[in-house]
Design a protein around this motif. Sequence first.
Motif: not given
Length: 781
Positions: A356-363
């Motif tokens: 998987x990946x690191x998903x920081x959830x920023x926009x």
Amino acid sequence: MSRLRGPGRRPWWRRAIATTGLLALASSALVGVGFAPAGAASWAPKPAPMTTPWTNQVPVDKPLPEYPRPQLTRPDWANLNGLWDFAVTGRDAGQPASFPDQIRVPFVAESALSGIQRKITENDKLWYKRTFTVPAGWSGRRVELNFGASDWQTTVWVNGAQVGAHKGGFDSFAYDITPQLNGGTNTVVVSVYDPTQTGGQAVGKQRINDVQPHSGGGIFYTAASGIWQTVWLEPVATAHITRLDMTPNLGDSTLRVKVQGASATGRSARVTVSSGGTVVGTATGTVGSEISVPVPNAHLWTPEDPFLYDVKAELLDGSAVTDSAGSYAGMRSIAVAKADGVLRPVLNGKFVFQTGTLDQGYWPDGIYTAPTDAALKSDLQAHKDLGFNMVRKHIKVEPQRWFYWADKLGLLVWQDMPAMDTGKTPAAGSRTQWEAEFHAIIDQHRSSPSLVMWVDQNEGWGQYDQARIANEVKAYDPSRLVDNMSGVNCCGSVDGGNGDVVDNHVYVGPGNTAPTATRAAVLGEFGGLGYKVPGHEWFPGGGFSYEDQASLSALNNRFVGLLDAIRVGQLPAGLSASVYTEITDVENEANGLLTYDRQVVKVDTARVRAANQALINASRNPAPPVTLPTGQYKSLRVTTPGYTNKYLRHQDALAFTAVVDGASGALLKNDATWKIVTGLANSNCYSLESRNYPGEYLRHRDFRVRRDANDGSALFRADATWCAVAGAGGVRLSSANLPGSYMRHIDSEVWLATPGGTHAWDNPATFTEDTTWAVEAPWAP
């Protein structure tokens, strides 16, 4: 690099996918109920630092219209997202006399999409105000005011009366406002105080910074203050369902359900599980107790086949149904068990490597809030397109709709508890609040089948009581794995020593993470390969990464090389999962597989997908381990076509390849003979001792491979240890302390070479052949 818009094809974020009936509920909602604030006609968002494909698709007064709570649905609700009157005062001020601005809820005040886009500090308090009317059809029912999330200390008034106060930035909360309603136009006022990193609460990666792009920032980003998830009204019966806690039990083919309720003590609840409209099981029990619903011949949930059952819960008064709620569930199990003699996480009883990946959830436009539901889904879809089967949601907790998309698309989720500020010992009050919020988050997401592991703490940030917390989380949700500390090898973190996994961070990696007798081995972070795409940088020229790549070709080669190194080296050695940093660029971090604006995919999607699939397939069908005959003399022959008469030898203390045959002299034959011994630094690997210089070993130093005497140091032992992995027609020798780098011959010299590396000896031409050696009978027995 691929632009997401392709000729003759709809963008991938607009492709239609199947939806369940619960999503259709959005169309029946009364969106934007009541009156818009004064001056709404003149409102406009601020210019976003970067525009995503969805920035301009956000309605002015009806953003995020979808039903916000997919695991507990009702047909009647009213969305209060949209324009609210807004003001900022000092932190200790009371309600202002006027609200001079308008903010688009649920976008935070720091974001462009909110229309405010200003820095909020620990000295500020945010104020929101709007009016609404309650639909006449709701008469006779209680009315609840729901907040998906608001960061951080939120107080709510309705018609001048305080209805509640909440602390926490990542959990939802609701208030029964029925007593305050007046039968006509009602006014709701909300205040939010958010001190971000100065307050001691869970903040994740938020820091008080300028809201406009700027240099610096490192791995921390713009703060997100105030309401950042959907606000909505919902009518409920006096006695009503508040939550469904659902745990699949594959052992007896049941779905265990606890129907939680309000004013429902002693009531009965009926739970029905169905598929495609056909009932597969139903059972009745007491509210708050476990109800076992039979699900015979269960269709199991997996990333490849994320099958979801429909669930309906009914609250009963005798035989009469007084409340009903819809939901869904996936039948799957997660545990840690031995697989081929190694402790590994097993999904539905079988080991599958979690990549998987690191998903920081920023926009860049909405900061903490995705501009649309399609955008929220898009990062998860990107994982699927790239062949990943897992995502680590890093230091943030997303709305329930994000978990729905993970459940629906089929991604295993590691959920971090957002950390308190780094470098501080949290005070007693902060600890109490943090743990209470953690428990609330577990309760609100414990029924999502995609969620397989709770990650308690990260790299020692705000760390305390690691072992106790891990034990408590495991007791509170025994159906999932627990990671007491991600990055136990990093940054001053202290390993609690318990939990289900031991989790290292290695940049660039992949490094060596070994399982123990009680914990599986995972690589919680690695990678960080950077490439800045012109025209798609948050602050042009300000981006950074853990290892910059000179070109897109280099990025692809290096990244795929890391995945391949995990497959051929770390997977057989006991590694069970890996998390690449990261899925998208974030502000000045330029190490995403996608740009921060989601406009460009930097890597070759098909090639990455194939590498991930090969890794997953290798975990399901493991190759037998590669072993070498220790204690024996052998010679290593080149396998590259055209050079197969050459052998590995030393000369003047350096490693070369040379033609060796029966007519060669005794010195050359001795130079080309090596004693294979147990690895000096790792007993699972090997060292190569010189035949004619006993006590001297083949090691790498400054990338050149050479013969040196053992000086007894840890560095020497590591440099002189090589791990054997399978190669076509021979064996590949990977460095023990630089996994993924291999002993390679090139122009008769022998180097430590890295797939996708930037040195001349990393040349991709015939890389695999040049790093594969045939183990032959010794020239000098």
